[in-house]
Design a protein around this motif. Structure first.
Motif, PDB file in Angstrom:
ATOM      1  N   ALA A  59      10.784  -3.476  -8.848  1.00  0.00           N
ATOM      2  CA  ALA A  59      11.021  -3.182  -9.876  1.00  0.00           C
ATOM      3  C   ALA A  59      10.287  -1.511 -10.012  1.00  0.00           C
ATOM      4  N   ILE A  60       9.488  -1.698  -9.298  1.00  0.00           N
ATOM      5  CA  ILE A  60       8.779  -0.021  -9.293  1.00  0.00           C
ATOM      6  C   ILE A  60       9.966   0.380  -8.211  1.00  0.00           C
ATOM      7  N   ALA A  61      10.660   0.309  -7.592  1.00  0.00           N
ATOM      8  CA  ALA A  61      11.570   0.474  -6.436  1.00  0.00           C
ATOM      9  C   ALA A  61      12.463   0.901  -7.025  1.00  0.00           C
ATOM     10  N   GLU A  62      13.072   0.002  -8.277  1.00  0.00           N
ATOM     11  CA  GLU A  62      14.369   0.510  -8.543  1.00  0.00           C
ATOM     12  C   GLU A  62      13.884   2.053  -9.288  1.00  0.00           C
ATOM     13  N   HIS A  63      12.006   1.263 -10.364  1.00  0.00           N
ATOM     14  CA  HIS A  63      12.148   2.944 -11.393  1.00  0.00           C
ATOM     15  C   HIS A  63      12.449   3.909 -10.506  1.00  0.00           C
ATOM     16  N   ILE A  64      11.430   3.707  -9.732  1.00  0.00           N
ATOM     17  CA  ILE A  64      11.230   5.393  -8.316  1.00  0.00           C
ATOM     18  C   ILE A  64      13.158   6.258  -8.094  1.00  0.00           C
ATOM     19  N   SER A  65      13.205   4.969  -7.543  1.00  0.00           N
ATOM     20  CA  SER A  65      14.868   5.662  -6.447  1.00  0.00           C
ATOM     21  C   SER A  65      16.047   4.838  -6.960  1.00  0.00           C
TER      22      SER A  65
ATOM     23  N   ILE B  48       1.059  -0.916  -0.088  1.00  0.00           N
ATOM     24  CA  ILE B  48      -0.140  -0.282  -0.176  1.00  0.00           C
ATOM     25  C   ILE B  48       0.618   0.807   0.140  1.00  0.00           C
ATOM     26  N   GLY B  49       1.962   1.421   0.629  1.00  0.00           N
ATOM     27  CA  GLY B  49       2.744   2.582   0.625  1.00  0.00           C
ATOM     28  C   GLY B  49       3.597   2.685  -0.230  1.00  0.00           C
ATOM     29  N   THR B  50       4.343   1.268  -1.280  1.00  0.00           N
ATOM     30  CA  THR B  50       4.365   1.621  -1.763  1.00  0.00           C
ATOM     31  C   THR B  50       4.080   1.626  -3.510  1.00  0.00           C
ATOM     32  N   ALA B  51       2.460   1.609  -3.355  1.00  0.00           N
ATOM     33  CA  ALA B  51       1.427   1.714  -4.276  1.00  0.00           C
ATOM     34  C   ALA B  51       1.846   3.420  -4.053  1.00  0.00           C
TER      35      ALA B  51
ATOM     36  N   THR C 168       4.019  -1.029 -18.162  1.00  0.00           N
ATOM     37  CA  THR C 168       3.724   0.700 -17.314  1.00  0.00           C
ATOM     38  C   THR C 168       4.134   0.371 -16.317  1.00  0.00           C
ATOM     39  N   LEU C 169       4.357   1.622 -15.718  1.00  0.00           N
ATOM     40  CA  LEU C 169       4.232   1.831 -13.971  1.00  0.00           C
ATOM     41  C   LEU C 169       2.302   1.378 -13.641  1.00  0.00           C
ATOM     42  N   ARG C 170       1.791   1.586 -14.527  1.00  0.00           N
ATOM     43  CA  ARG C 170       0.158   1.390 -14.339  1.00  0.00           C
ATOM     44  C   ARG C 170       0.267  -0.110 -14.073  1.00  0.00           C
ATOM     45  N   ASP C 171       0.721  -0.904 -14.851  1.00  0.00           N
ATOM     46  CA  ASP C 171       1.035  -3.170 -14.611  1.00  0.00           C
ATOM     47  C   ASP C 171       1.104  -2.996 -14.260  1.00  0.00           C
ATOM     48  N   LEU C 172       2.388  -2.231 -13.797  1.00  0.00           N
ATOM     49  CA  LEU C 172       2.768  -3.250 -12.200  1.00  0.00           C
ATOM     50  C   LEU C 172       2.196  -2.858 -10.835  1.00  0.00           C
TER      51      LEU C 172
ATOM     52  N   ASP D 288       2.339   5.800 -17.082  1.00  0.00           N
ATOM     53  CA  ASP D 288       2.550   5.758 -18.214  1.00  0.00           C
ATOM     54  C   ASP D 288       4.499   5.019 -18.131  1.00  0.00           C
ATOM     55  N   ASP D 289       4.767   5.602 -17.496  1.00  0.00           N
ATOM     56  CA  ASP D 289       6.329   5.615 -17.644  1.00  0.00           C
ATOM     57  C   ASP D 289       6.201   3.857 -17.512  1.00  0.00           C
ATOM     58  N   VAL D 290       7.514   3.781 -18.263  1.00  0.00           N
ATOM     59  CA  VAL D 290       7.799   2.047 -19.013  1.00  0.00           C
ATOM     60  C   VAL D 290       9.201   1.568 -18.087  1.00  0.00           C
ATOM     61  N   VAL D 291       9.008   0.377 -17.661  1.00  0.00           N
ATOM     62  CA  VAL D 291       9.197  -0.344 -16.357  1.00  0.00           C
ATOM     63  C   VAL D 291      10.795  -1.000 -16.934  1.00  0.00           C
TER      64      VAL D 291
END
Length: 372
Positions: free
Chosen positions: A127-133, A69-72, A108-112, A82-85
Motif C-alpha cells: 500500500a505504501i508503494a502504491e501511494h508513493i509511486s 527498512i528501505g521501503t520505510a 495514514t502513512l504513519r500507521d502503515l 499524515d497522508d491518507v492511504v
C-alpha cells in the motif's frame, strides 16, 4: 628479475590488509567468527560508517523483510506522515505476513510505517508503494535507484516487502549502509525502537489479536485488550542497549536480522543474513554486537565523517533519481556463496598490469647488443 619477484610478493601481501584482513589474524575475531551461524554478516560503527568486522559482506542474498527498512526510509523522504492511504484490492491481497487490511481501508502513512516495521505487514508495504509511486513495481525501481544514491550499489529490489524473487537481493554491507542512512532520520529511529503502536479499533481483528498477544508477552508488555500491534524484533528485549531495527524470514532467505544498539556513547549496526533459525539469528546478532563494542572500546575510532541526525524530516535530502534508469544486472542469489567478489578481479588485473609494466621497464634498461 629478482626485484620483480620481490615487488610482486609485496603487492600480494598488501592486498589482504585493511580492517577485515587485520581482524582475520586476530584470535578474538576468529573465536567470534567461528560461532556465527549466518552466511554473511557485518558490524559497523554507525557514527563513522567504519566496518569493524565482516564475512561475505559483498555476497548477494535474499533479504526477506529487512527490505522494509528501505521501503520505510523511501516513504519518509517521498511522502508525509499524515497522508491518507486508501488500501487497494491488490495491496490487500499481498501474500505473507499481513496487517489484515481489506480493500477500501484508510490509514495514514504513519500507521502503515509502524505496521511494516513492527508487524512486518506485507500488505502495508504494498500500500505504501502504491501511494508513493502508483504501483509496487514502479516503487521498487525507484527505491533501488534511491538506495544506490546513498551507497547501496549491490542491491536490487523488485517489491516493497521482501517477498522472494530471483532479482530481489542485497548484501550485508549494503544493508548496513541502508540502515545507517535510515537511522539518521529521527522518525525512523522512533518507529524502529517502538515496542508497540495503537491500532485503529475498526481495523482490528481476532486474527491480529491472536498474533500479537504472544508477541507482547515475549516483549514483556501487558495486554489490556486494546488494539495494538507489537514489534516482532525480539532484539529489543534480548539485548541490552538495543534500539531496533528489523527482522525477516522467508524459506529462501532463511532468517535475516538487522540490529542497532548503543553502549557507552557508541552506536553499532549489525547485519546477519541467512541464519538457519530465529534462535541462531538473535544469538548471532548478540555476538556480533558484543564483538563490535569490545573492539570500539579498545581501539581508536577511524577518522571519518559521522552521519548527522537531522532535527526534522524537512531537512532530509530528497531523492531525485530517474526511474527509467536501468537496474543492476540480474544475479541469482542462490549462487552467492560461490560468486566472486569484484575486488578479486581488480586485484588480479592490477597484478598482471604490474608485471607487464615491470617487465617493460626491465627490457628498456637492459643493455643492447650490436647485431650485424
Amino acid at each position: 628479475m629478482g626485484k620483480l619477484f620481490l615487488s610482486l610478493v609485496v603487492v600480494l601481501s598488501l592486498a589482504g590488509t585493511g580492517v577485515a584482513g587485520a581482524n582475520k589474524d586476530n584470535a578474538s575475531f576468529q573465536q567470534m567468527a567461528s560461532q556465527i551461524n549466518a552466511d554473511a554478516w557485518v558490524v559497523m560503527d554507525n557514527r563513522t560508517g567504519r566496518i569493524i568486522a565482516e564475512r561475505n559482506k559483498d555476497m548477494r542474498y535474499y533479504p526477506a523483510s529487512i527490505t522494509k527498512i528501505g521501503t520505510a526510509i523511501m516513504a519518509l523522504e517521498r511522502g508525509r506522515l499524515d497522508d491518507v492511504v486508501t488500501i487497494s484490492k491488490a495491496a490487500a491481497a499481498t501474500e505473507g505476513s499481513s496487517l489484515e487490511l481489506t480493500s477500501g481501508d484508510k490509514l495514514t502513512l504513519r500507521d502503515l510505517l509502524y505496521g511494516i516495521i513492527l508487524h512486518s505487514g506485507n500488505d502495508g508495504a504494498a500500500a505504501i508503494a502504491e501511494h508513493i509511486s502508483g504501483d509496487e513495481n514502479q516503487f521498487a525501481k525507484e527505491m533501488t535507484l534511491f538506495l544506490r544514491t546513498i551507497g547501496a550499489r549491490n542491491t536490487n529490489f523488485t517489491n516493497a516487502s521482501g517477498l522472494p524473487d530471483d532479482q530481489h537481493y542485497t548484501t550485508a554491507s549494503d544493508m548496513a549502509v541502508i540502515t545507517r542512512y535510515a537511522m539518521s532520520n529521527p522518525v525512523f529511529r522512533d518507529i524502529a525502537a517502538a515496542k508497540s503502536y495503537d491500532w485503529k479499533d475498526e481495523l482490528w481483528s481476532k486474527r491480529l489479536e491472536d498474533h500479537e498477544r504472544p508477541e507482547a508477552k515475549i516483549l514483556g508488555l501487558s495486554w489490556d485488550g486494546t488494539a495494538q500491534i507489537v514489534n516482532h524484533n525480539r532484539l529489543l528485549t534480548l539485548y541490552e542497549g538495543a534500539i531496533g531495527v528489523k527482522n525477516g524470514f522467508t524459506d529462501e532467505a532463511r532468517y535475516t536480522l538487522v540490529g542497532a544498539a548503543q553502549r557507552n556513547g557508541t552506536e553499532l549496526i549489525a547485519v546477519a543474513l541467512k541464519s538457519e533459525n530465529a534462535v541462531s539469528a538473535y544469538q548471532d546478532m548478540a555476538k556480533l554486537l558484543d564483538y563490535g563494542f569490545t573492539v570500539t572500546a579498545t581501539e581508536t575510532v577511524a577518522n571519518e565523517q559521522p552521519v548527522e541526525v537531522v532535527e526534522s524530516q524537512a531537512e532530509l535530502p530528497r531523492y531525485a533519481g530517474k526511474a527509467e534508469e536501468p537496474a543492476q544486472p540480474v544475479i541469482d542469489p542462490e549462487s552467492a556463496s560461490s560468486g566472486g567478489n569484484p575486488g578479486i578481479l581488480y586485484l588480479l588485473t592490477g597484478i598482471l598490469g604490474f608485471i607487464a609494466v615491470s617487465y617493460l621497464v626491465y627490457a628498456l634498461r637492459k643493455p643492447k647488443r650490436n647485431v650485424r
